[in-house]
Design a protein around this motif. Sequence first.
Motif, PDB file in Angstrom:
ATOM      1  N   ALA A  91       1.598  10.777   5.156  1.00 57.71           N
ATOM      2  CA  ALA A  91       0.866  11.734   5.987  1.00 57.71           C
ATOM      3  C   ALA A  91      -0.599  11.335   6.128  1.00 57.71           C
ATOM      4  CB  ALA A  91       0.988  13.136   5.400  1.00 57.71           C
ATOM      5  N   ALA A  92      -1.165  10.743   5.083  1.00 56.27           N
ATOM      6  CA  ALA A  92      -2.567  10.323   5.140  1.00 56.27           C
ATOM      7  C   ALA A  92      -2.787   9.181   6.119  1.00 56.27           C
ATOM      8  CB  ALA A  92      -3.034   9.926   3.743  1.00 56.27           C
ATOM      9  N   TRP A  93      -1.733   8.440   6.440  1.00 56.10           N
ATOM     10  CA  TRP A  93      -1.851   7.325   7.376  1.00 56.10           C
ATOM     11  C   TRP A  93      -1.680   7.751   8.831  1.00 56.10           C
ATOM     12  CZ3 TRP A  93      -3.725   2.688   6.272  1.00 56.10           C
ATOM     13  CH2 TRP A  93      -3.687   2.232   4.940  1.00 56.10           C
ATOM     14  N   LEU A  94      -1.286   8.987   9.084  1.00 54.62           N
ATOM     15  CA  LEU A  94      -1.016   9.429  10.450  1.00 54.62           C
ATOM     16  C   LEU A  94      -2.211   9.248  11.392  1.00 54.62           C
ATOM     17  CD1 LEU A  94       1.142  12.656   9.888  1.00 54.62           C
ATOM     18  CD2 LEU A  94       1.911  10.333  10.404  1.00 54.62           C
TER      19      LEU A  94
ATOM     20  N   LEU B  30       7.855  12.833  -3.197  1.00 51.83           N
ATOM     21  CA  LEU B  30       6.858  13.522  -2.382  1.00 51.83           C
ATOM     22  C   LEU B  30       5.520  12.797  -2.381  1.00 51.83           C
ATOM     23  CD1 LEU B  30       7.538  17.296  -3.150  1.00 51.83           C
ATOM     24  CD2 LEU B  30       7.967  16.044  -1.025  1.00 51.83           C
ATOM     25  N   GLY B  31       5.268  11.989  -3.397  1.00 54.61           N
ATOM     26  CA  GLY B  31       4.043  11.198  -3.414  1.00 54.61           C
ATOM     27  C   GLY B  31       4.006  10.244  -2.233  1.00 54.61           C
ATOM     28  N   TRP B  32       5.148   9.640  -1.930  1.00 48.32           N
ATOM     29  CA  TRP B  32       5.220   8.759  -0.766  1.00 48.32           C
ATOM     30  C   TRP B  32       4.976   9.549   0.518  1.00 48.32           C
ATOM     31  CZ3 TRP B  32       7.816   8.632   3.802  1.00 48.32           C
ATOM     32  CH2 TRP B  32       7.775   7.421   4.515  1.00 48.32           C
ATOM     33  N   ALA B  33       5.579  10.743   0.603  1.00 50.07           N
ATOM     34  CA  ALA B  33       5.414  11.561   1.809  1.00 50.07           C
ATOM     35  C   ALA B  33       3.947  11.944   2.011  1.00 50.07           C
ATOM     36  CB  ALA B  33       6.280  12.810   1.715  1.00 50.07           C
ATOM     37  N   ALA B  34       3.259  12.277   0.936  1.00 49.60           N
ATOM     38  CA  ALA B  34       1.847  12.635   1.044  1.00 49.60           C
ATOM     39  C   ALA B  34       1.015  11.426   1.471  1.00 49.60           C
ATOM     40  CB  ALA B  34       1.343  13.192  -0.281  1.00 49.60           C
TER      41      ALA B  34
ATOM     42  N   LEU C  93       0.845  -1.195   0.000  1.00 47.67           N
ATOM     43  CA  LEU C  93       0.000   0.000   0.000  1.00 47.67           C
ATOM     44  C   LEU C  93       0.882   1.247   0.000  1.00 47.67           C
ATOM     45  CD1 LEU C  93      -2.671  -1.068   2.658  1.00 47.67           C
ATOM     46  CD2 LEU C  93      -2.801  -1.253   0.157  1.00 47.67           C
ATOM     47  N   PRO C  94       0.545   2.249  -0.813  1.00 47.15           N
ATOM     48  CA  PRO C  94       1.355   3.484  -0.873  1.00 47.15           C
ATOM     49  C   PRO C  94       1.480   4.152   0.492  1.00 47.15           C
ATOM     50  CG  PRO C  94      -0.250   3.422  -2.672  1.00 47.15           C
ATOM     51  CD  PRO C  94      -0.598   2.288  -1.743  1.00 47.15           C
ATOM     52  N   GLY C  95       2.691   4.565   0.813  1.00 51.95           N
ATOM     53  CA  GLY C  95       2.940   5.248   2.071  1.00 51.95           C
ATOM     54  C   GLY C  95       3.164   4.329   3.246  1.00 51.95           C
ATOM     55  N   LEU C  96       2.871   3.041   3.087  1.00 54.76           N
ATOM     56  CA  LEU C  96       3.080   2.073   4.159  1.00 54.76           C
ATOM     57  C   LEU C  96       4.134   1.039   3.805  1.00 54.76           C
ATOM     58  CD1 LEU C  96      -0.403   1.155   5.698  1.00 54.76           C
ATOM     59  CD2 LEU C  96       1.369   2.638   6.627  1.00 54.76           C
ATOM     60  N   HIS C  97       4.047   0.498   2.615  1.00 54.60           N
ATOM     61  CA  HIS C  97       4.924  -0.618   2.240  1.00 54.60           C
ATOM     62  C   HIS C  97       5.779  -0.320   1.016  1.00 54.60           C
ATOM     63  CE1 HIS C  97       0.967  -2.346   3.742  1.00 54.60           C
ATOM     64  NE2 HIS C  97       1.805  -2.610   4.726  1.00 54.60           N
TER      65      HIS C  97
END
Length: 379
Positions: A311-314, A304-308, A294-298
């Motif tokens: 941030a959505a998972w916070l 910056l796409g990963w960083a965004a 999943l983007p941003g987790l794995h």
Amino acid sequence: MRDRAIDATRAVAIAGVVLGHWLVTGLVLAPGGDLSQASPLAAMPWLSPATWVLQTLGLFFFAGGYAAARSHTSAPRRLVKLVPPVAGFCALWATVLLAATAAGVPDVTLHTVGKLAISPLWFLLPFAALIALTGPLRWAGLAAVPPAIAVVAVADAGLGSLPLTLVAAWLVPYALGVALATGRLTAHRAGPVLAIGGAAAMAVLVLVLDYPASAVGVPGAGRSNLYPPSLFTLALATAQIGLALLARPWLSRRRTPRLAGLLNRAAMPVYLWHQSALIVVVTGSAWLAGGRALPGLHTTPGDLGWAAARAAWLPAFAVVLVALCRLAGQHTSTNRPSASHGSLGCKMADGSEPGRPLEVIAVRDSDPPSHSRAARQLS
């Protein structure tokens, strides 16, 4: 009466530590199911200045020094209060890792998860040592700071030992907190000097002496400012403390925000379990998604796409952290847990109610001599 400025400083410190770790810790899921750690700072080094805001351990030790100097509890009793939350943390994670090993979880994943989970425990060595040294620091005042800086400078030259460097480095902000509590440091005088001096030292260390610009370690980098703490770390802590002192009069006149109060009351559980919350969300979502990244987790933190996406998972990390704090409190306290008064649901590990601070880190501002000094500092 509580010191609202210190409460706010402590809340900023714990929030910075938690958010910083959640934003820079990437866990990459390989096709075979292995988890490995990566950092967005390795792919995007230009984000290093963000770590100057999020690496707030100096403020944490500063607030801790102030609290210890104002406390009427002896150092041994304060140290004993650390035992239940830490013992509960270690016991739960030992059980989890043993169960994962028996279930056949890959060694790479076990190593990554185990290292990440127990990483908050490093804090206990310098914090416990400094609590024990609070009495001598009250007597020595700011005279203890230059020798500590010298120890860190020697370590930067490759001649120090890690335990001594850890204690010496964090003694600097801790001693500043003690000095503020005992009236040897005045906010309106020291604030500008520390803020400007710390920022200038940071610039010299990075631009002239070639220290890393990142305030945290970056995988693959040849040098780290945080392990062990370097002169850059001391300069950053000094600048942050200077800003906190400049804001002190304004903060003292404002009502403490509800979130700041909650973070103060649950500071130690939040610190111990925040990395565990990240692990639970990452591993749990991988299982629910059937091993799909999943983007941003794995996924690999490369842009910056990963960083965004991270941030959505916070919010998910925060929800799980609250649940872990409550679970940990139930297993380290013999009293009935309580979630009243809008608390985080974290029963304090020493058995205190959520509405009362864990005195290891937060204390009431009730010492009459120090209180009069603090009032003068705000004038």
